[in-house]
Every structure is written in structure tokens, then in C-alpha cells.
Design an enzyme around this catalytic site. Structure first.
Site: not given
Lengths: 196, 582
Positions: B67, B129-130, B179, B493
Site C-alpha cells: 500500500e 479483525f483488521q 463495510k 548521505m
């Protein structure tokens, strides 16, 4: 310049999550909020936050701009203590028998402008509204007599030099506000800042 | 002529249809002109992906590999196209994977709309969940965010989201949709774009008195100096800006984010500001008498020590975000407004002028910098390759027409110092947040945002390993992205800082790399690796002429430093040209 107490008044939409959005503007900069109150405002559907912090004016001004930048915020003002009328509400729970026995206590309470809210056999609840020093003083007074509980509300404040938010909101509701629309006022107000 | 009455009738003609909340999301995208979505499906966003199945011919969906890749791609898309980038991700870990990109888009003012799935509304707060509290996690790194639990809100909330993301000072917006709302059927009678939110003023009406004050200062100036940022690009004010500096004869330097708003070879362009910017613009910031800042925010990497920054100058600050005016540098005159509107007004009031003496000072600085830094970087006397010579050859081959997407670190500084850019929106980099791993996914997005342009992602060996999985996205969807890895076998760097400021104590900067060409090959992407000067030009040509994506690894000198440098904690005028001056 010294740190001093400032009261920030924020007019907002009534939106879930906005409290967090505003609170983190302070916590991100490690600035402690002394007191925070949310309530309805003089305008229907518009919410009003009253936030007290101890900071330099420069910092407070920048904070207000960061607050105002939030999409759901209509306007943020900051004021010093002499520009506002403010009150905090404090409540004290003390054993009723002490008050009944000791006349002194009753006298002290009335001296401090305390009003009884609830009187029961076992305890009595008094309330006092005023500035912090006043409400603090009464704690000291009551402690020797067995103060059971104490609580103080956040500050609520009225800005002395304000016409309320009705007309300002109207300007916000216009798609194209006049040239002197509210959102330009920070440039006017800070003549000292934009010194040539 | 369309009267109000007729308009009303027209609206009434639309008979509401019953669609799902998910379909309403996609309808909103179509109405907002979205053509590409970057995303990754999952449990809590499945209804939306199910609806997408039927919209597949109208909305392109690019399946990323992580993502973070989706949001960086959307950022690249937005920066290359000037439109709003769009992301889909599911709840929980997918949403938290967006965090880096949101923070990046927030600090670099990139318009992005992210739609995340969320567990059913009745499960909110149950540690389902999630489930994760995406709204609160993303509050400080979004311009606006909102959780939808009722599908009836979807059209208006998405309209608001696009309006907020793309107007004023742009930024990321996240819409979290539970949802149940995605599944819920609603009566839908068309999409109405949002044009006004009463608590949100994207730009003010310009106040002429401040323009007049600013013009007066410019007209009286002996050594005026313009510094500009991405505001010029975001405001689509490149033409207005060019007219402004050309009429005033004003030397202009860009911040890293402002780069390419004017061609890098414009006669009034004096280079880049900042820690590794050019010598002249840094040094002379502390010599100008009027500093005109346009659409930039005085980042600490630009100003160095604030109490030694342009103290002698009167400062004019043009910005669309009032919170930026006086934030870091106090403005003598703050001009709050959209620079597309303020610049023409200012141009009208300033006198046509030239400052040959003043410009010569910049030229002299350039000569000094060329002598001490640039010559050796672009035409090295040593055998090892330098990053600078790679960029120089790339300039020769692309003629400054390519979009250069950079990651973060030495290669980024070198690329931005030496790349030639002829048109706006050519420089895509993570400026404010400094997100390693940005370039590869951002380049993918940039190609979708500007399909007709050559996109070259220049990445270090460290950064590329942070999001290397996006090679999979390239493999599957075949955007033509040229990947140029400048490999110095170090986290360059950080190594440079350890050499210069930590007495050569190289602490975990020695990073090994896989065989990048083999890795690319595994993803069916052609490539090669070079470490010899004689082969470099040919390799770059092969990369640019190759049909489709190509990975070129160039092994450069391990311990080269980027100079000039304004060491941290010092003023801009204390810029040094080499290690010995430190």
C-alpha cells in the site's frame, strides 16, 4: 516578552474527531493545555472551544493560524485575561455534620459565595463559580473540615470586544465574501507584525 | 441561455436509481475525472472491489505490491499530471501502510484522496479483525479525514474530499468507509461537485494594499531576489511567475520542490536553494535587500540557522496558506493569496528593470562553484564514476524533457543540482518528508499521470531496496519507467555526515545490494549494470531507447560527497564548497 495566560476561542463545525484534530496541534508542539471546554455557541450548529494555555503571544498567534487552517474550523481568536470575562465552576463535597456543628464553616462558605447544590444527611455539595484563585482558596478553607471531593470545570469565557458570530458566519456562508471578509482580518489586526 | 428554472427542471428529470455505496464511490471518481486508481484489495474493501469489476472499462486500477507503493504512485501521478491521485486500501495493516505516504503528501502539499475500507460499523471499537483506528492515526497527516458509516453520505463526502484535496494548499484526504456502508443500497440521483464549504476558504480575495506595498518595496530595491517553491507549480502559475521575474529583471532561485516551474536554463534562473543547493543563491540570500518568497515555506533545509537568515532584507512572502506567513521568517509584507492571482497584480505594479551588477554577483558565484565543485563532478579526473556525470549525460540524451523522479539522499541532491528541466512538473521527489523508497512507486504513478513523457526514476542503492517490490507492479502493468540506480554501496548521505561530522565513524552505512539486474530479470525487466565511463553513455542510450521499462545500475565512486553544503546549525552564508572549508 513573557509567557502569559491566553484564552483561545475556536468556532467550529460540530464534527466527530475535531477535538482530536485541535488537541494534537498543541500536543505536537509539546504545549500543555491548561483547560479545555467545548460547548454550543451563540449560533445554532456552531460549536465553541475554549482553550487556555500559558505561552508567548507569538506562539499563540501561530497556533491559532494552525487551528484555523483545519477544514472544519471556522475561526480562532486569542485573548489575554483582561480582554475576556471568564468563570470556572467548582464543586466541593463536605460532611454535613461538620457544617451543622461549626457555624464558622457556614460563614466561610457564604463569604466565598458558595451555594449549596445538594444537602443530604451524610454530605453536602457546594458550588462556587469564579476565577481559579477564588475556587482554590475555598479548598484551603474546607480542607481542615474534611473536604471529601473537589472538582473544577474548564474555563468558559466571553470575549468583551466581540459582536458574536452571527454576522461572521453569514460571511463564511457566501461563496464570494466581500473584500473585507473575516478571513482577511488577521492581516489587519497584526499591523505591528507586518511593520515596514 | 440556461436559466435557474431550466436548471432545476433538468435536475428533476434525473430519476434516482438504486445503487450500492460502493458504486457511489466509483461514480464519484468518474464524475471527478479520475482515470487511474492505485490500490490493493482486502477484506474490508471487498464490496468496492466487487463494484470495480463492473467499472473496469472506465477506471484503470493498478494493483501495487504494497500500500505504501499505492500512495507514492498516487503522489507521483498527482505531481506529474496536476490532478488528484486516488488510492484504495483495505482496513488495518493496509491503512497503516499508507501512513508514510500520507505524511509525505501532507508536507509536500500533494492532492491525494485515499479510500480505505473499514470493518462493519457495529464492530467499530471491538478490536475486530483488521480493525485499526485509521481516522485518529491519520489525523495529523491529512488535510481532512472522515469516516463514513452510512452510504447516503458517500456522494457528498467524496465531493468534499476532492474539493479539499485539490484546492487551496492541496493535501491528502482520507475517507474511511465501513463495510456496511459499502454494501448499503441508496437512492442515487447523480453526483454534485462540491464548490463551497463554509468553514473552509481555499483562497482569500486578494487585498490590493499588500500588493501595492510589495510592489513599492520591489521598485525601491537595489538587490531584489526571488525564491520560489512548489506553490508556483501547484497554483499553475508558471507563466505568471515568468512574466513577473522577466519584467522585474529579478534573479530567481528555486527550492527543491519549486524546481522546474521555470526552465532550469532560464536567463534569470540562479539555481537551487538549500543545504546542498547552489553557492550563489545561498550566499546572496544574506546580501539581497528585498527577498521575495513565492509559494515556499522557509523549510529549515532552505534557511539554515534562522537567526542568520536574510536579516538585512525586507521580506515579501506570497503564499496561499496564511499559517505559513510569519511562521519561520517574519514577513515585512505578507501577501496572502493564490499566486496565480497575486503575481499578475504585482507584475502590473513593478517597473521594468534590469540589475546587471547584481546578476553578475550570481554569475561570479556560479563561476566559483564550477571551479571548486561542478567541474570535477561533471568531468571527473578520477576513474570512478560520479553521480554528476551520469546526470550530465542523461541531460544530453533527454534534452531536459524527461520527468526525473528521485528518491532521497545523495543521488537526489546531485540529480536536483544538475538535472536540466525545460518544462514544469518535471521534478518529482520527496522533499519535505525525505521518504526513502519514494521514487520507484512515484515513477510508476508519474508515468500514468504523464503517459507521453519519458519518466526516469533515479534511485540510490539504499532507497530502491525499500520499495523494490514495486518492480512487480511494473512487470504486471508495464508502465514504461526507466530505473536508474546510482549505486555507491553506501547509505551515502548518512555516510557523508559520518565522515564530516562524526569523525569517520561509519555506523551501519555499509549496505550490500542484490544483483539488481538479476532481480529485475526475475521480474522480466531488462537491464544492465555499468561501472566504466566508456560504457556509460551507451548504457543510458540503451535504457532510454528501450521499449518498455529498463533498469540501469551505475556503480559510482563509493565515498564521494555532495557539495556545496550549508552545515546544519549554520547560516546560509556559511555555505562551504569543500570538506576543507568546514
Amino acid at each position: 516578552m513573557q509567557k502569559q495566560e491566553f484564552t483561545i476561542t475556536v468556532y467550529t463545525e460540530n464534527q466527530v474527531g475535531l477535538l482530536n484534530r485541535i488537541a494534537i496541534i498543541f500536543s505536537r508542539r509539546k504545549i500543555n493545555i491548561e483547560s479545555l471546554n467545548t460547548s454550543p455557541s451563540e449560533v445554532d450548529s456552531v460549536h465553541r472551544f475554549t482553550i487556555v494555555i500559558n505561552e508567548y503571544e507569538e506562539v499563540v498567534r501561530k497556533l491559532c493560524r494552525q487551528i484555523e487552517k483545519q477544514v472544519d474550523v471556522l475561526k480562532a481568536y486569542y485573548n489575554t485575561n483582561d480582554e475576556i470575562v471568564w468563570q470556572e465552576l467548582a464543586m466541593y463535597k463536605v460532611p454535613t455534620d461538620v457544617i451543622a456543628e461549626e457555624v464558622k464553616v457556614e460563614r466561610l462558605l457564604s463569604q466565598h459565595g458558595a451555594k449549596a447544590v445538594v444537602i443530604r444527611k451524610d454530605y453536602t455539595v457546594f458550588e462556587v463559580s469564579g476565577h481559579r484563585e477564588e475556587t482554590d482558596k475555598l479548598i484551603e478553607v474546607l480542607e481542615p473540615f474534611g473536604l471529601i471531593e473537589f472538582v473544577r470545570s474548564a474555563r468558559v469565557a466571553i470575549i468583551k470586544n466581540s459582536d458574536g458570530f452571527h454576522s461572521k458566519l453569514k460571511e463564511f456562508e457566501y461563496k464570494e465574501p466581500g473584500e473585507h471578509a473575516v478571513e482577511n482580518e488577521f492581516l489587519d489586526k497584526n499591523q505591528e507584525v507586518f511593520s515596514m | 441561455m440556461e436559466t435557474l428554472e431550466l436548471k432545476k427542471q433538468k435536475v428533476e428529470e434525473v430519476k434516482p436509481i438504486t445503487i450500492s455505496g460502493s458504486a457511489a464511490v466509483l461514480e464519484a471518481f468518474l464524475a471527478e475525472g479520475v482515470d487511474t486508481i492505485f490500490g490493493y484489495p482486502g477484506g474490508a474493501i471487498m464490496p468496492i472491489y466487487d463494484a470495480l469489476y463492473d467499472y473496469n472499462n472506465r477506471l484503470k486500477h493498478i494493483l501495487v505490491r504494497h500500500e505504501q507503493g499505492a500512495i507514492h504512485a498516487a503522489q507521483g501521478y498527482a505531481r506529474a499530471s496536476g490532478k488528484t491521485g486516488v488510492v484504495f486500501a483495505t482496513s488495518g495493516p493496509a491503512a497503516t501502510n499508507l501512513v508514510t505516504g500520507l505524511a509525505d503528501a501532507m508536507i509536500d502539499s500533494t492532492p491525494v484522496v485515499c479510500v480505505t475500507g473499514q470493518v462493519f460499523a457495529h464492530l467499530l471499537g471491538t478490536d475486530a479483525f483488521q480493525e485499526t483506528d485509521v481516522i485518529n492515526i491519520t489525523t495529523p497527516i491529512t488535510k481532512w479525514n472522515y469516516q463514513v458509516t452510512d452510504a447516503k453520505e458517500i456522494p457528498s463526502v467524496l465531493a468534499k474530499a476532492f474539493h479539499i484535496a485539490g484546492t487551496g494548499r492541496p493535501g491528502p484526504v482520507l475517507i474511511d468507509i465501513t463495510k456496511n456502508a459499502q454494501l448499503q443500497m441508496i437512492e442515487y440521483s447523480g453526483y454534485e461537485k462540491c464548490t463551497h464549504i463554509r468553514s473552509y476558504r481555499p483562497k482569500p480575495i486578494v487585498r490590493k494594499e499588500y500588493i501595492e506595498e510589495a510592489a513599492k518595496l520591489i521598485n525601491e530595491a537595489k538587490k531584489p531576489f526571488v525564491i520560489f517553491g512548489q506553490g508556483v507549480i501547484l497554483g499553475k502559475a508558471e507563466k505568471e511567475f515568468t512574466k513577473f521575474i522577466e519584467k522585474g529583471g529579478l534573479p530567481a532561485a528555486w527550492t527543491i520542490m519549486g524546481m522546474s516551474a521555470i526552465p532550469t536554463n532560464h536567463p534569470l534562473a540562479v539555481g537551487m536553494l538549500g543545504m546542498h543547493g547552489n553557492y550563489g543563491p545561498n550566499l546572496l540570500t544574506n546580501e539581497c535587500d528585498v527577498l521575495i518568497a513565492v509559494g515556499m515555506r522557509f523549510d529549515d533545509r532552505v534557511t539554515g540557522r534562522l537567526d542568520k537568515y536574510a536579516k538585512q532584507a525586507k521580506v515579501i512572502h506570497l503564499d496561499i496558506d496564511p499559517a505559513e506567513i510569519d511562521k519561520n521568517v517574519k514577513a515585512t509584507v505578507g501577501v496572502w493569496g493564490d499566486c496565480k492571482e497575486t503575481l499578475p497584480l504585482l507584475t502590473e505594479l513593478i517597473q521594468q528593470k534590469v540589475y546587471p551588477q547584481w546578476l553578475k554577483q550570481f554569475k561570479d558565484c556560479t563561476t566559483k562553484e564550477e571551479d571548486k565543485v561542478i567541474k570535477e563532478e561533471l568531468n571527473p579526473s578520477k576513474d570512478e564514476l560520479t553521480m554528476g556525470e551520469v546526470i550530465k549525460l542523461l541531460n544530453d540524451l533527454t534534452k531536459g524533457e524527461a520527468i526525473i523522479v528521485t528518491d532521497v539522499g545523495q543521488h537526489q541532491m546531485v540529480a536536483c543540482r544538475y538535472a536540466q528541466m525545460n518544462q514544469s512538473k518535471s521534478n518529482i521527489t520527496s522533499g519535505g518528508l525525505g521518504t526513502m523508497g519514494f521514487a520507484l512507486p512515484a515513477a510508476i504513478g508519474a508515468k500514468y499521470g504523464a503517459p507521453d513523457r519519458t519518466v526516469v526514476a533515479i534511485i540510490g542503492d539504499g532507497g530502491v531496496q525499500m520499495t523494490i517490490q514495486e518492480l512487480g507492479t511494473i512487470m504486471q502493468f508495464k508502465p514504461d519507467v526507466k530505473i536508474l540506480i546510482l549505486n555507491n554501496s553506501f547509505l551515502g548521505m548518512v555516510r557523508q555526515w559520518q565522515e564530516l561530522f562524526h569523525q569517520n565513524r561509519y555506523s551501519f552505512v555499509d549496505i550490500t545490494s542484490p544483483d539488481f539486474v538479476q532481480v529485475a530479470k526475475g521480474y522480466y525487466i531488462d537491464g544492465q549494470s555499468v561501472n566504466e565511463r566508456s560504457k556509460l553513455k551507451g548504457a543510458l542510450e540503451t535504457m532510454l531507447n528501450h521499449k518498455g521499462s529498463y533498469l540501469l545500475e551505475v556503480k559510482v565512486g563509493k565515498e564521494n560527497n555532495v557539495f556545496p553544503m550549508v552545515p546544519q546549525g549554520r547560516g546560509v552564508a556559511e555555505i562551504v564548497l569543500c570538506k576543507e572549508e568546514l
